[in-house]
Design a protein around this motif. Structure first.
Motif, PDB file in Angstrom:
ATOM      1  N   ALA A 309       0.887  -1.159   0.000  1.00  0.00           N
ATOM      2  CA  ALA A 309       0.000   0.000   0.000  1.00  0.00           C
ATOM      3  C   ALA A 309       0.919   1.201   0.000  1.00  0.00           C
ATOM      4  O   ALA A 309       2.083   1.097   0.390  1.00  0.00           O
ATOM      5  N   ALA A 310       0.414   2.331  -0.446  1.00  0.00           N
ATOM      6  CA  ALA A 310       1.267   3.522  -0.476  1.00  0.00           C
ATOM      7  C   ALA A 310       1.679   3.878   0.949  1.00  0.00           C
ATOM      8  O   ALA A 310       0.831   4.197   1.783  1.00  0.00           O
ATOM      9  N   PRO A 311       2.966   3.817   1.286  1.00  0.00           N
ATOM     10  CA  PRO A 311       3.380   4.052   2.668  1.00  0.00           C
ATOM     11  C   PRO A 311       3.394   5.538   3.021  1.00  0.00           C
ATOM     12  O   PRO A 311       3.926   6.353   2.261  1.00  0.00           O
ATOM     13  N   SER A 454      -7.935   9.242  -1.031  1.00  0.00           N
ATOM     14  CA  SER A 454      -7.943   8.694   0.325  1.00  0.00           C
ATOM     15  C   SER A 454      -6.520   8.604   0.872  1.00  0.00           C
ATOM     16  O   SER A 454      -6.295   8.752   2.077  1.00  0.00           O
ATOM     17  N   ILE A 455      -5.560   8.368  -0.016  1.00  0.00           N
ATOM     18  CA  ILE A 455      -4.160   8.247   0.420  1.00  0.00           C
ATOM     19  C   ILE A 455      -3.642   9.574   0.968  1.00  0.00           C
ATOM     20  O   ILE A 455      -2.902   9.618   1.951  1.00  0.00           O
ATOM     21  N   GLU A 456      -4.062  10.681   0.350  1.00  0.00           N
ATOM     22  CA  GLU A 456      -3.631  11.997   0.825  1.00  0.00           C
ATOM     23  C   GLU A 456      -4.120  12.242   2.248  1.00  0.00           C
ATOM     24  O   GLU A 456      -3.379  12.754   3.103  1.00  0.00           O
ATOM     25  N   ASP A 459      -2.224  10.051   4.707  1.00  0.00           N
ATOM     26  CA  ASP A 459      -0.872  10.565   4.953  1.00  0.00           C
ATOM     27  C   ASP A 459      -0.895  11.612   6.065  1.00  0.00           C
ATOM     28  O   ASP A 459       0.009  11.657   6.909  1.00  0.00           O
ATOM     29  N   VAL A 460      -1.916  12.450   6.081  1.00  0.00           N
ATOM     30  CA  VAL A 460      -2.057  13.448   7.145  1.00  0.00           C
ATOM     31  C   VAL A 460      -2.357  12.764   8.473  1.00  0.00           C
ATOM     32  O   VAL A 460      -1.764  13.091   9.516  1.00  0.00           O
TER      33      VAL A 460
END
Length: 544
Positions: A309-311, A454-456, A459-460
């Motif tokens: 998954a995008a870390p 959703s990844i953005e 990340d927060v």
């Protein structure tokens, strides 16, 4: 000039002396001959060298052959990360058969589907999964040969097979050298996708792709010779990202680990001098959150390959601060695991830790053995501008792309439409050629006509000091169509309120992207550490 008259085509044909089909099986034979006494595999008190491992793989192949198993047959295995699982990656294809390593988190119905769809002739299993396997075997309606791995260190379960793995090996001839593929395009393994939107699809790998991705791993990770690799990544997942074959090519050591726990990982790193392991971001976050005394005492460099998954950049930064060197890779079951990597540039070393972590969180560029990578319009296949803003779909092309989906020609044709593999992942393309995933196409939140990643948001959320795990999905909304809904797990001993998290997000991102709901609790995960968003979407729909 015609092809026939080309001087380089005259009396210069392929022959036995100058052409051999590429196969990762050659790595095992070579290493066993050159480094017979080096340690090949370790599991608890079990330790075998490469000569012994090669012999056992030959016996497995021979025993399968004596049972009538050969080219085009499927041998399935459902087992933890054990030496027997490692051996199966060689012994099964050495018999000419195709290895199907089954996800250990599947239920009986799903396992039965896989066994039937794969037309499995032999199943290698292990006591930990005896309950699921017994039910699945009753469902398939036919008798197959079942072989039990009997791990004396595991308490529980039962033996459900016709014989043990060791008894089966004893039927084989240790002098058998194995069958080589007739064509490097021959199937070597079969891997099933997770099947979150229907029945799983059977992804077929060929010998050529497995060979090339094994080598690509070495080059991408600068592994050199004799790495000590810890199995924190399931061997069933894209055949352990092709690392069984990578370890053989590099004459390394395979350190098996039945269960992924922080204390066991740190213990093995110290006692076995492990210097390489792979895992999803959630595994890295687990290690980041471990007690300080558990992390202490590592005095050698450990390289970590992260994907799945995008870390979040904060997760990478945490591992780097532990002294671990993180390499971020990206790929799918359909691309033999890692086929894209965030190749590092020395000039980036001058940046502060936060900026370096953000650079490392990008998916990157094509791996050494991948031929094509682009971000493009999913309908026209027109590449998007490399502006870091325009979103398109990720496409791959080349030898690290699967043969196709087993017995599913229409889905295979759709996946390869236009001469590129359609990943289904959405990304932007930066000016330096690096891609950065923004979402799965099904995970984009469309709120008031605006696309929200959703990844953005995740990340927060990961920047909040009290949050250990986070996932964001779309929640139906009468006014906006959809709004972001966050599910979080706090770090041990920490508590947060919904409003506290919403306020934190509003301070760190555009307000329309801020989650409207926040749910605190454990997150459902796959065996590879991925958060199961499809389950969270259902929960989000039911929220009052």
């Amino acid at each position: 000039m015609s092809e026939q008259s080309n001087v380089y085509n005259q009396s210069l044909e392929q022959n036995q002396a100058n052409f051999v089909a590429l196969s990762p099986l050659s790595f095992l034979e070579r290493t066993a001959k050159i480094y017979p006494n080096r340690t090949a595999t370790v599991y608890g008190e079990v330790s075998r060298n490469w000569s012994e491992t090669y012999q056992r793989c030959c016996q497995l192949a021979s025993a399968l052959g004596k049972r009538g198993i050969g080219r085009g047959d499927t041998v399935s295995i459902i087992a933890p990360n054990l030496p027997e699982h490692f051996e199966s990656h060689f012994g099964v294809p050495m018999s000419g058969a195709v290895l199907n390593s089954i996800n250990t988190r599947l239920d009986s119905e799903a396992v039965a589907f896989v066994l039937q769809h794969a037309e499995t002739k032999v199943l290698i299993t292990e006591r930990e999964f005896s309950g699921v396997v017994k039910k699945a075997l009753k469902m398939i309606g036919k008798k197959i040969l079942v072989i039990d791995i009997d791990d004396p260190t595991y308490e529980g379960g039962e033996l459900v097979g016709d014989m043990t793995y060791e008894a089966f090996l004893s039927e084989g001839d240790a002098s058998f050298t194995g069958l080589k593929p007739e064509n490097e395009w021959d199937a070597i393994t079969l891997n099933y996708t997770s099947g979150t939107t229907g029945d799983p699809k059977g992804v077929v790998y060929h010998h050529r792709g497995a060979y090339l991705n094994a080598v690509s791993n070495i080059v991408s990770w600068d592994m050199g010779q004799h790495p000590v690799y810890l199995w924190t990544l399931p061997m069933f997942h894209c055949n352990g990202w092709c690392f069984p074959w990578t370890i053989a090519a590099a004459a390394g050591t395979s350190v098996s680990l039945r269960h992924v726990r922080a204390d066991m990982i740190f213990d093995q790193i110290k006692t076995q001098q492990v210097n390489h392991f792979c895992g999803a971001p959630i595994v890295l976050n687990m290690l980041n959150s471990a007690p300080e005394e558990m992390k202490a005492g590592i005095d050698h460099q450990v390289k970590v390959m992260v994907a799945g998954a995008a870390p979040p950049a904060s997760v990478i930064q945490g591992m780097e601060e532990l002294g671990f060197k993180v390499t971020h890779v990206y790929g799918l079951t359909e691309t033999y695991g890692p086929s894209v990597l965030c190749a590092w540039h020395e000039e980036w070393d001058q940046y502060d830790e936060e900026k370096k972590a953000r650079l490392k969180s990008r998916q990157g560029v094509r791996a050494p053995m991948l031929d094509g990578l682009m971000v493009a319009d999913p309908d026209t296949l027109e590449p998007v501008p490399q502006d870091g803003e325009t979103i398109g779909e990720i496409f791959m092309q080349g030898n690290l792309v699967m043969k196709g989906y087993l017995k599913n020609p229409s889905t295979t044709d759709e996946a390869f439409k236009g001469g590129w593999f359609h990943s289904g992942d959405l990304a932007v393309w930066h000016a330096d050629g690096y891609i950065e995933i923004k979402d799965r196409s099904k995970d984009v939140i469309i709120s008031g006509g605006e696309n929200i990643s959703s990844i953005e948001i995740e990340d927060v959320l990961y920047r909040h000091p009290k949050i250990q795990d986070a996932a964001v999905v779309a929640r139906p909304d009468e006014k906006w169509g959809e709004t972001p809904c966050a599910f979080i797990t706090t770090s041990e001993g920490e508590t947060v309120t919904e409003q506290e998290i919403i306020d934190f997000c509003r301070e760190n991102m555009a307000h329309f992207k801020t989650p409207k709901r926040v749910v605190v609790g454990d997150l459902p995960k796959t065996s590879t550490g991925k958060i199961q968003k499809f389950l969270l979407r259902n929960k989000a729909k039911d929220l009052k």
